[in-house]
Design a protein around this motif. Structure first.
Motif, PDB file in Angstrom:
ATOM      1  N   PRO A 135      45.239  52.743  35.152  1.00 53.54           N
ATOM      2  CA  PRO A 135      45.707  51.495  34.522  1.00 53.54           C
ATOM      3  C   PRO A 135      45.862  50.336  35.498  1.00 53.54           C
ATOM      4  N   ALA A 136      45.979  50.627  36.793  1.00 54.69           N
ATOM      5  CA  ALA A 136      46.113  49.546  37.771  1.00 54.69           C
ATOM      6  C   ALA A 136      44.802  48.805  37.994  1.00 54.69           C
ATOM      7  N   SER A 137      43.677  49.389  37.593  1.00 53.20           N
ATOM      8  CA  SER A 137      42.378  48.763  37.809  1.00 53.20           C
ATOM      9  C   SER A 137      42.138  47.652  36.796  1.00 53.20           C
ATOM     10  N   PRO A 138      41.575  46.511  37.224  1.00 51.98           N
ATOM     11  CA  PRO A 138      41.272  45.432  36.268  1.00 51.98           C
ATOM     12  C   PRO A 138      40.185  45.822  35.278  1.00 51.98           C
ATOM     13  N   TYR A 139      39.469  46.929  35.523  1.00 55.70           N
ATOM     14  CA  TYR A 139      38.384  47.360  34.652  1.00 55.70           C
ATOM     15  C   TYR A 139      38.807  48.498  33.733  1.00 55.70           C
TER      16      TYR A 139
ATOM     17  N   THR B 285      29.261  42.749  43.809  1.00 59.68           N
ATOM     18  CA  THR B 285      29.801  41.438  44.192  1.00 59.68           C
ATOM     19  C   THR B 285      28.660  40.420  44.267  1.00 59.68           C
ATOM     20  N   PRO B 286      28.301  39.807  43.152  1.00 59.81           N
ATOM     21  CA  PRO B 286      27.199  38.843  43.139  1.00 59.81           C
ATOM     22  C   PRO B 286      27.545  37.574  43.911  1.00 59.81           C
ATOM     23  N   ALA B 287      26.526  36.849  44.331  1.00 53.41           N
ATOM     24  CA  ALA B 287      26.744  35.594  45.061  1.00 53.41           C
ATOM     25  C   ALA B 287      27.408  34.554  44.165  1.00 53.41           C
ATOM     26  N   VAL B 288      27.113  34.629  42.879  1.00 50.72           N
ATOM     27  CA  VAL B 288      27.711  33.706  41.920  1.00 50.72           C
ATOM     28  C   VAL B 288      28.388  34.522  40.831  1.00 50.72           C
ATOM     29  N   GLY B 289      29.607  34.176  40.496  1.00 51.97           N
ATOM     30  CA  GLY B 289      30.321  34.883  39.448  1.00 51.97           C
ATOM     31  C   GLY B 289      31.286  35.920  39.993  1.00 51.97           C
ATOM     32  N   ALA B 290      32.074  36.501  39.093  1.00 49.89           N
ATOM     33  CA  ALA B 290      33.102  37.459  39.481  1.00 49.89           C
ATOM     34  C   ALA B 290      32.511  38.838  39.736  1.00 49.89           C
ATOM     35  N   ALA B 291      33.207  39.603  40.536  1.00 50.40           N
ATOM     36  CA  ALA B 291      32.806  40.979  40.813  1.00 50.40           C
ATOM     37  C   ALA B 291      32.948  41.818  39.536  1.00 50.40           C
ATOM     38  N   TYR B 292      32.140  42.865  39.451  1.00 52.35           N
ATOM     39  CA  TYR B 292      32.212  43.771  38.297  1.00 52.35           C
ATOM     40  C   TYR B 292      31.912  45.191  38.760  1.00 52.35           C
ATOM     41  N   LEU B 293      32.310  46.162  37.945  1.00 51.19           N
ATOM     42  CA  LEU B 293      32.139  47.575  38.282  1.00 51.19           C
ATOM     43  C   LEU B 293      30.933  48.131  37.552  1.00 51.19           C
TER      44      LEU B 293
END
Length: 409
Positions: A163-167, A218-226
């Motif tokens: 639950p601590a993970s943003p994803y 971790t894309p150059a543009v935009g937010a990180a995603y899993l």
């Protein structure tokens, strides 16, 4: 632009073997070990006393893809399926009554499934539905009367989402494990019907392997995603004590009835649903088969009926699937017996549908199929085999791969 769908279908073969084990808790047939001082019973498939390897007939399939926490759907899809004949090999399952260890090897390159001498220790790896540690996602929970035995082993590095993970919140509906960054999980499950439950000389089995890993993007543009990456293997097959060619009758006829299981992949049509990626789902099926064999003419006529289980759901996929749990299945096939050249019978399917009975209106467009089997027991009193049905419409795929057993009334 992400390329979401690359579906590759490969036809081939599968073979399995099993060997005996000690248990003290359980043998292939789940019988207790022989007490000290008791005369050694005659070896049988139901109560083995000696190590033995059994050739098998069945099928394997492999599906791999990824999901992203910032999108809906499956990317990088790659699929392969492979069904064998009575003479084709590629799977061995060894069980030895001295140590209660199953050792499984699968080498089916056309089906992209490779398992190298993987060991299942009974009872250490024994599991069951309803217990404190049930089988992993993607393992079918068959009807209790089928007396299915489950063995499972696996490993994990890193951690699963918490639950601590943003994803975490978006992935709570996933049946598969959802792995955190730089984490992975690999679990193998072998299941089989306890010999002697419905047949004495052959039984059916299945294999499930789920490999899941997580990696932060971790894309150059935009937010990180899993990103979750999935590599999923399935197998359904039969193994047992085959009949000698001389034991197969040369005249007369007989009917062999019994159970069947199958694993299926189906992908949604991206032009008719909200899932533009055409996500693919894996589903199991349980059912029955009846084969009427004319030994004089050397022909086999088979009918199959079944019921689908719900698909296994992953993280960040839409869960829009076309065939729900409880959907009926039926199919008709035929084969020719050729013990000398084929070691059994081989043929194909003329009709298949997702309904209790097939009509011209509801039948699948079968692109390819196979029906393979042979005889088991000292007097050819049982049959076992595997089958495959490939069908669908443009830009949509269905691939059903299964196994079946049967005996005379």
């Amino acid at each position: 632009m992400r390329s979401f769908r690359t579906l590759l279908a490969l036809s081939g073969a599968v073979t399995l073997a099993a060997c005996g084990g000690d248990t003290r808790p359980q043998t292939v047939g789940s019988t207790a070990a022989v007490p000290s001082g008791t005369p050694t019973p005659t070896h049988s498939f139901v109560a083995p006393t000696d190590p033995k390897t059994y050739e098998s007939i069945g099928a394997v399939q492999h599906y791999e893809y990824f999901t992203d926490s910032n999108a809906i759907g499956q990317g990088g899809q790659l699929y392969a399926g492979d069904a064998n004949t009575a003479r084709d090999s590629g799977i061995s399952l060894t069980y030895n009554p001295r140590d209660a260890i199953f050792e499984m090897t699968i080498n089916r390159p056309n089906g992209m499934v490779n398992v190298t001498a993987f060991r299942f220790q009974d009872p250490q790896h024994r599991t069951a539905f309803g217990g404190p540690l049930g089988p992993q996602a993607g393992v079918p929970n068959f009807a209790a009367g089928r007396q299915i035995q489950y063995l499972e082993a696996g490993s994990q590095t890193g951690s699963r989402l918490s639950p601590a993970s943003p994803y975490y919140a978006a992935s709570v509906g996933s049946a598969y494990p959802v792995m955190d960054d730089a984490s992975s999980s690999s679990t193998q499950t072998l299941f089989y019907q306890k010999p002697g439950t419905t047949t004495k000389y052959v039984t059916y089995a299945g294999f499930v392997r789920n490999n899941v890993s997580g990696a932060l993007q971790t894309p150059a543009v935009g937010a990180a995603y899993l990103r979750e990456t999935y590599s999923l293997d399935r197998a359904a097959f039969v193994f047992g004590e085959r009949s000698a060619n001389s034991a197969v009758p040369a005249s007369g006829s007989a009917t062999f009835s019994g159970e069947m299981i199958a694993s299926m992949v189906v992908n949604v049509d991206p032009t008719t649903t909200a899932d533009a990626t055409g996500s693919t789902y894996m589903q199991w099926m349980q059912g029955a088969q009846t084969s009427t064999i004319n030994f004089t003419n050397r022909t086999v006529s088979s009918t199959f009926t079944g019921t689908l289980f719900a698909p296994t759901i992953d993280a960040y996929t839409s869960a829009i699937y076309p065939l729900s749990a409880g959907t009926a299945f039926s199919a008709t096939g035929s084969a020719t017996i050729d013990m000398i050249n084929r070691g059994g019978f081989a043929g194909s399917f003329s009709q298949a549908c997702f309904a209790a009975a097939c009509t011209s209106a509801n039948s699948l467009n079968i692109a390819g199929s196979s029906l393979d089997g042979t005889f088991f027991g000292p007097n050819a009193e049982e049959i076992g085999g595997g089958f495959r049905i490939v069908g669908g419409t443009p830009d949509q795929r269905i691939d059903i791969l299964g196994s079946f057993v049967g005996k005379k009334p």
